[in-house]
Design a protein around this motif. Structure first.
Motif, PDB file in Angstrom:
ATOM      1  N   GLU A  81      19.399 -13.507   3.537  1.00 20.67           N
ATOM      2  CA  GLU A  81      19.702 -14.040   2.208  1.00 20.67           C
ATOM      3  C   GLU A  81      18.639 -13.603   1.215  1.00 20.67           C
ATOM      4  N   GLY A  82      19.056 -13.190   0.030  1.00 28.53           N
ATOM      5  CA  GLY A  82      18.111 -12.906  -1.035  1.00 28.53           C
ATOM      6  C   GLY A  82      17.650 -14.201  -1.668  1.00 28.53           C
ATOM      7  N   VAL A  83      16.352 -14.435  -1.680  1.00 31.72           N
ATOM      8  CA  VAL A  83      15.799 -15.697  -2.169  1.00 31.72           C
ATOM      9  C   VAL A  83      15.402 -15.587  -3.631  1.00 31.72           C
ATOM     10  N   SER A  84      14.622 -14.546  -3.948  1.00 33.31           N
ATOM     11  CA  SER A  84      14.136 -14.394  -5.313  1.00 33.31           C
ATOM     12  C   SER A  84      13.745 -12.950  -5.549  1.00 33.31           C
ATOM     13  N   CYS A  85      14.027 -12.474  -6.756  1.00 31.13           N
ATOM     14  CA  CYS A  85      13.679 -11.103  -7.117  1.00 31.13           C
ATOM     15  C   CYS A  85      13.098 -11.072  -8.529  1.00 31.13           C
ATOM     16  N   MET A  86      12.293 -10.032  -8.783  1.00 35.02           N
ATOM     17  CA  MET A  86      11.643  -9.895 -10.089  1.00 35.02           C
ATOM     18  C   MET A  86      11.709  -8.444 -10.531  1.00 35.02           C
ATOM     19  N   SER A  87      12.010  -8.225 -11.794  1.00 36.69           N
ATOM     20  CA  SER A  87      12.123  -6.859 -12.305  1.00 36.69           C
ATOM     21  C   SER A  87      10.749  -6.243 -12.509  1.00 36.69           C
ATOM     22  N   ARG A  88      10.734  -4.904 -12.569  1.00 38.50           N
ATOM     23  CA  ARG A  88       9.446  -4.207 -12.593  1.00 38.50           C
ATOM     24  C   ARG A  88       8.793  -4.193 -13.955  1.00 38.50           C
ATOM     25  N   ARG A  89       9.523  -4.292 -15.014  1.00 39.21           N
ATOM     26  CA  ARG A  89       8.902  -4.188 -16.329  1.00 39.21           C
ATOM     27  C   ARG A  89       8.860  -5.522 -17.063  1.00 39.21           C
ATOM     28  N   GLU A  90      10.053  -6.087 -17.302  1.00 40.01           N
ATOM     29  CA  GLU A  90      10.104  -7.294 -18.130  1.00 40.01           C
ATOM     30  C   GLU A  90       9.686  -8.543 -17.359  1.00 40.01           C
ATOM     31  N   GLY A  91       9.622  -8.435 -16.024  1.00 41.01           N
ATOM     32  CA  GLY A  91       9.287  -9.609 -15.231  1.00 41.01           C
ATOM     33  C   GLY A  91      10.405 -10.626 -15.168  1.00 41.01           C
ATOM     34  N   ARG A  92      11.644 -10.167 -15.380  1.00 38.78           N
ATOM     35  CA  ARG A  92      12.776 -11.089 -15.257  1.00 38.78           C
ATOM     36  C   ARG A  92      12.883 -11.549 -13.813  1.00 38.78           C
ATOM     37  N   THR A  93      13.338 -12.778 -13.637  1.00 37.73           N
ATOM     38  CA  THR A  93      13.419 -13.344 -12.296  1.00 37.73           C
ATOM     39  C   THR A  93      14.824 -13.826 -11.984  1.00 37.73           C
ATOM     40  N   TYR A  94      15.108 -13.815 -10.704  1.00 39.91           N
ATOM     41  CA  TYR A  94      16.380 -14.338 -10.181  1.00 39.91           C
ATOM     42  C   TYR A  94      16.041 -15.212  -8.983  1.00 39.91           C
ATOM     43  N   TYR A  95      16.718 -16.342  -8.875  1.00 41.90           N
ATOM     44  CA  TYR A  95      16.552 -17.229  -7.730  1.00 41.90           C
ATOM     45  C   TYR A  95      17.916 -17.604  -7.179  1.00 41.90           C
ATOM     46  N   SER A  96      18.013 -17.677  -5.872  1.00 41.30           N
ATOM     47  CA  SER A  96      19.244 -18.185  -5.284  1.00 41.30           C
ATOM     48  C   SER A  96      19.357 -19.671  -5.605  1.00 41.30           C
ATOM     49  N   ASP A  97      20.566 -20.163  -5.605  1.00 37.84           N
ATOM     50  CA  ASP A  97      20.787 -21.575  -5.909  1.00 37.84           C
ATOM     51  C   ASP A  97      20.054 -22.483  -4.935  1.00 37.84           C
ATOM     52  N   SER A 149       0.854  -1.178   0.000  1.00 34.00           N
ATOM     53  CA  SER A 149       0.000   0.000   0.000  1.00 34.00           C
ATOM     54  C   SER A 149       0.893   1.232   0.000  1.00 34.00           C
ATOM     55  N   GLY A 150       0.357   2.311  -0.544  1.00 34.44           N
ATOM     56  CA  GLY A 150       1.127   3.553  -0.612  1.00 34.44           C
ATOM     57  C   GLY A 150       2.040   3.651  -1.811  1.00 34.44           C
ATOM     58  N   ILE A 151       2.146   2.570  -2.576  1.00 34.67           N
ATOM     59  CA  ILE A 151       2.942   2.557  -3.796  1.00 34.67           C
ATOM     60  C   ILE A 151       2.209   1.740  -4.855  1.00 34.67           C
ATOM     61  N   ALA A 152       2.613   1.925  -6.098  1.00 32.32           N
ATOM     62  CA  ALA A 152       2.144   1.064  -7.181  1.00 32.32           C
ATOM     63  C   ALA A 152       3.257   0.078  -7.478  1.00 32.32           C
ATOM     64  N   LEU A 153       3.016  -1.207  -7.212  1.00 34.54           N
ATOM     65  CA  LEU A 153       4.075  -2.194  -7.336  1.00 34.54           C
ATOM     66  C   LEU A 153       4.674  -2.260  -8.726  1.00 34.54           C
ATOM     67  N   ASN A 154       3.898  -1.929  -9.747  1.00 33.05           N
ATOM     68  CA  ASN A 154       4.437  -2.042 -11.106  1.00 33.05           C
ATOM     69  C   ASN A 154       5.545  -1.029 -11.379  1.00 33.05           C
ATOM     70  N   ASP A 155       5.777  -0.105 -10.456  1.00 41.82           N
ATOM     71  CA  ASP A 155       6.883   0.846 -10.590  1.00 41.82           C
ATOM     72  C   ASP A 155       8.163   0.347  -9.918  1.00 41.82           C
ATOM     73  N   TYR A 156       8.099  -0.835  -9.293  1.00 44.94           N
ATOM     74  CA  TYR A 156       9.201  -1.296  -8.454  1.00 44.94           C
ATOM     75  C   TYR A 156       9.702  -2.691  -8.856  1.00 44.94           C
ATOM     76  N   HIS A 157      11.010  -2.885  -8.670  1.00 39.95           N
ATOM     77  CA  HIS A 157      11.521  -4.241  -8.594  1.00 39.95           C
ATOM     78  C   HIS A 157      11.056  -4.808  -7.249  1.00 39.95           C
ATOM     79  N   VAL A 158      10.793  -6.107  -7.213  1.00 36.54           N
ATOM     80  CA  VAL A 158      10.307  -6.726  -5.971  1.00 36.54           C
ATOM     81  C   VAL A 158      11.155  -7.944  -5.640  1.00 36.54           C
ATOM     82  N   GLY A 159      11.181  -8.262  -4.353  1.00 40.56           N
ATOM     83  CA  GLY A 159      11.995  -9.405  -3.963  1.00 40.56           C
ATOM     84  C   GLY A 159      11.579 -10.007  -2.637  1.00 40.56           C
TER      85      GLY A 159
END
Length: 128
Positions: free
Chosen positions: A46-62, A25-35
């Motif tokens: 530890e960073g587990v998983s992240c997703m980019s704000r536009r292309e929806g690219r994803t990253y996962y820890s091993d 709340s208070g933000i529009a998530l589509n403007d942000y990278h999320v993780g």
């Protein structure tokens, strides 16, 4: 005021599944990278998983690749983490975070200290 509120944690047996949610709340998530990040007792965050704000690219820890899936619903302003085949070593407090400044989502997930906003966390316990 920006707020991120996690939910969905709990006690689950090894091999089980959980889906975590992070309502913004208070933000529009589509403007942000999320993780999603986690911190087990006595261990560093530890960073587990992240997703980019536009292309929806994803990253996962091993440690979670192939078992966890991050997703976002911009209409609901919510981030999700589907966790399958859970293991005792997945036991931790799970936090969601958002930012606009990370140059890659891998960078976002490796940065365990600073983001634009953090939730307060939800506890996941994997035990028989």
């Amino acid at each position: 005021e920006v707020q991120l509120v996690e939910s969905g944690g709990g006690l689950v047996q090894p091999g089980g599944s959980l889906r975590l949610s992070c309502a913004a709340s208070g933000i529009a998530l589509n403007d942000y990278h999320v993780g999603w990040f986690r911190q087990a007792p006595g261990k560093e965050r530890e960073g587990v998983s992240c997703m980019s704000r536009r292309e929806g690219r994803t990253y996962y820890s091993d440690s979670v690749k192939g078992r966890f899936t991050i997703s976002r619903d911009n209409d609901e302003n919510t981030i999700y983490l589907q966790m399958n085949n859970l293991k005792p070593e997945d036991t931790a407090v799970y936090y969601c975070a958002v930012d606009t400044f990370s140059d890659t989502i891998r960078t976002m997930c490796l940065n365990i200290f600073e983001h634009d906003a953090w939730g307060k966390g939800t506890l996941v316990t994997v035990s028989s």
